[in-house]
Motif scaffolding. Structure first.
Motif, PDB file in Angstrom:
ATOM      1  N   VAL A  38       0.870  -1.172   0.000  1.00  0.00           N
ATOM      2  CA  VAL A  38       0.000   0.000   0.000  1.00  0.00           C
ATOM      3  C   VAL A  38       0.908   1.223   0.000  1.00  0.00           C
ATOM      4  CG1 VAL A  38      -1.818   1.261   1.201  1.00  0.00           C
ATOM      5  CG2 VAL A  38      -1.786  -1.246   1.259  1.00  0.00           C
ATOM      6  N   VAL A  39       0.787   2.050  -1.046  1.00  0.00           N
ATOM      7  CA  VAL A  39       1.613   3.240  -1.200  1.00  0.00           C
ATOM      8  C   VAL A  39       0.752   4.460  -0.910  1.00  0.00           C
ATOM      9  CG1 VAL A  39       3.041   4.597  -2.769  1.00  0.00           C
ATOM     10  CG2 VAL A  39       3.011   2.099  -2.955  1.00  0.00           C
ATOM     11  N   HIS A  40       1.163   5.244   0.086  1.00  0.00           N
ATOM     12  CA  HIS A  40       0.498   6.506   0.411  1.00  0.00           C
ATOM     13  C   HIS A  40       1.372   7.616  -0.168  1.00  0.00           C
ATOM     14  CE1 HIS A  40      -2.174   4.452   3.241  1.00  0.00           C
ATOM     15  NE2 HIS A  40      -1.096   3.814   3.660  1.00  0.00           N
ATOM     16  N   ARG A  42       2.550  11.377  -1.018  1.00  0.00           N
ATOM     17  CA  ARG A  42       2.475  12.680  -0.353  1.00  0.00           C
ATOM     18  C   ARG A  42       3.205  13.743  -1.160  1.00  0.00           C
ATOM     19  NH1 ARG A  42       4.878  13.550   4.254  1.00  0.00           N
ATOM     20  NH2 ARG A  42       6.721  12.403   3.719  1.00  0.00           N
ATOM     21  N   ILE A  69      -1.897   8.492  -9.930  1.00  0.00           N
ATOM     22  CA  ILE A  69      -2.120   8.501  -8.489  1.00  0.00           C
ATOM     23  C   ILE A  69      -1.909   9.930  -7.994  1.00  0.00           C
ATOM     24  CG2 ILE A  69      -1.520   7.422  -6.291  1.00  0.00           C
ATOM     25  CD1 ILE A  69      -2.506   5.516  -8.585  1.00  0.00           C
ATOM     26  N   SER A  73      -3.544  10.418  -1.848  1.00  0.00           N
ATOM     27  CA  SER A  73      -4.288   9.188  -2.061  1.00  0.00           C
ATOM     28  C   SER A  73      -3.390   7.970  -1.841  1.00  0.00           C
ATOM     29  CB  SER A  73      -4.889   9.155  -3.467  1.00  0.00           C
ATOM     30  OG  SER A  73      -3.876   9.137  -4.436  1.00  0.00           O
ATOM     31  N   SER A  74      -4.020   6.826  -1.771  1.00  0.00           N
ATOM     32  CA  SER A  74      -3.309   5.567  -1.556  1.00  0.00           C
ATOM     33  C   SER A  74      -3.581   4.635  -2.722  1.00  0.00           C
ATOM     34  CB  SER A  74      -3.771   4.910  -0.266  1.00  0.00           C
ATOM     35  OG  SER A  74      -3.512   5.739   0.825  1.00  0.00           O
ATOM     36  N   ASP A  75      -2.634   3.762  -2.988  1.00  0.00           N
ATOM     37  CA  ASP A  75      -2.785   2.790  -4.054  1.00  0.00           C
ATOM     38  C   ASP A  75      -2.226   1.455  -3.566  1.00  0.00           C
ATOM     39  OD1 ASP A  75      -3.554   2.099  -6.708  1.00  0.00           O
ATOM     40  OD2 ASP A  75      -1.435   2.067  -7.256  1.00  0.00           O
ATOM     41  N   THR A  76      -2.899   0.376  -3.896  1.00  0.00           N
ATOM     42  CA  THR A  76      -2.455  -0.956  -3.494  1.00  0.00           C
ATOM     43  C   THR A  76      -1.897  -1.684  -4.708  1.00  0.00           C
ATOM     44  OG1 THR A  76      -4.117  -1.041  -1.759  1.00  0.00           O
ATOM     45  CG2 THR A  76      -3.131  -3.126  -2.424  1.00  0.00           C
ATOM     46  N   GLU A 117       3.317  -1.353   3.889  1.00  0.00           N
ATOM     47  CA  GLU A 117       2.613  -0.091   3.780  1.00  0.00           C
ATOM     48  C   GLU A 117       3.683   0.984   3.865  1.00  0.00           C
ATOM     49  OE1 GLU A 117      -1.471   1.936   5.423  1.00  0.00           O
ATOM     50  OE2 GLU A 117      -0.691   0.131   6.383  1.00  0.00           O
ATOM     51  N   TRP A 119       4.627   5.227   3.303  1.00  0.00           N
ATOM     52  CA  TRP A 119       4.256   6.629   3.117  1.00  0.00           C
ATOM     53  C   TRP A 119       5.471   7.280   2.479  1.00  0.00           C
ATOM     54  CZ3 TRP A 119       2.608   3.588   6.919  1.00  0.00           C
ATOM     55  CH2 TRP A 119       1.265   3.634   7.266  1.00  0.00           C
ATOM     56  N   GLN A 134       5.195   1.012   7.792  1.00  0.00           N
ATOM     57  CA  GLN A 134       4.334   0.737   8.946  1.00  0.00           C
ATOM     58  C   GLN A 134       5.151   0.159  10.091  1.00  0.00           C
ATOM     59  OE1 GLN A 134       4.483  -1.431   6.345  1.00  0.00           O
ATOM     60  NE2 GLN A 134       4.089  -3.505   7.052  1.00  0.00           N
TER      61      GLN A 134
END
Length: 144
Positions: A38-40, A42, A69, A73-76, A117, A119, A134
């Motif tokens: 999961v990429v957040h 920024r 993207i 937002s987040s992308d899986t 995960e 960020w 994470q």
């Protein structure tokens, strides 16, 4: 007759995956599961994200590409168990329409049996204040 027997054997081997309702992943006969990142994203307006393995027959060529993207937002990104465990490059490409300036950044990651995960601010992907994983992440936090 041999052709029919061969097709029956092949169709049985294709049924080797089964759903694991607890995890929501596909498991093969050996119990290996796919992984997810999961990429957040920024600070950057819009970005294309690619995932490239560093070994195997698809080395250095993207196996996943997610386009458009947006910041915040987040992308899986799902990775087949066939690539695991493995070392990967997460690629970030950003170019504004009508602008010749483009940005390409990469982040080296390791994926084993644990989902990730992350960020990230792609402009400063090597800065520990701009990229983090994470809690409890085993492989990537140790050398970052």
């Amino acid at each position: 007759m041999l052709l029919v027997a061969g097709l029956l054997i092949f169709s049985q081997s294709c049924k080797q995956k089964s759903d694991d309702p607890a995890a929501g992943y596909l498991l093969d006969e050996a119990g290996r599961k796919d992984a997810a990142i999961v990429v957040h994203l920024r600070v950057i307006d819009q970005c294309d994200i690619s995932l490239s393995p560093l070994a195997g027959s698809r080395a250095c060529s993207p196996v996943r590409l997610h386009k458009g993207i947006k910041d915040g937002s987040s992308d899986t990104i799902h990775i087949s168990h066939n690539y695991l465990p493995g070392e990967f490059l997460l690629g970030f490409d950003n170019s504004a329409e009508g602008d010749n300036d483009s940005l390409h950044r990469e982040k080296y990651i390791i994926v084993s049996d644990q989902d990730l995960e992350i960020w990230i601010n792609p402009l400063y992907e090597d800065d520990p204040d701009s990229t983090w994983f994470q809690g409890g992440e085993r492989e990537n936090n140790s050398w970052q």
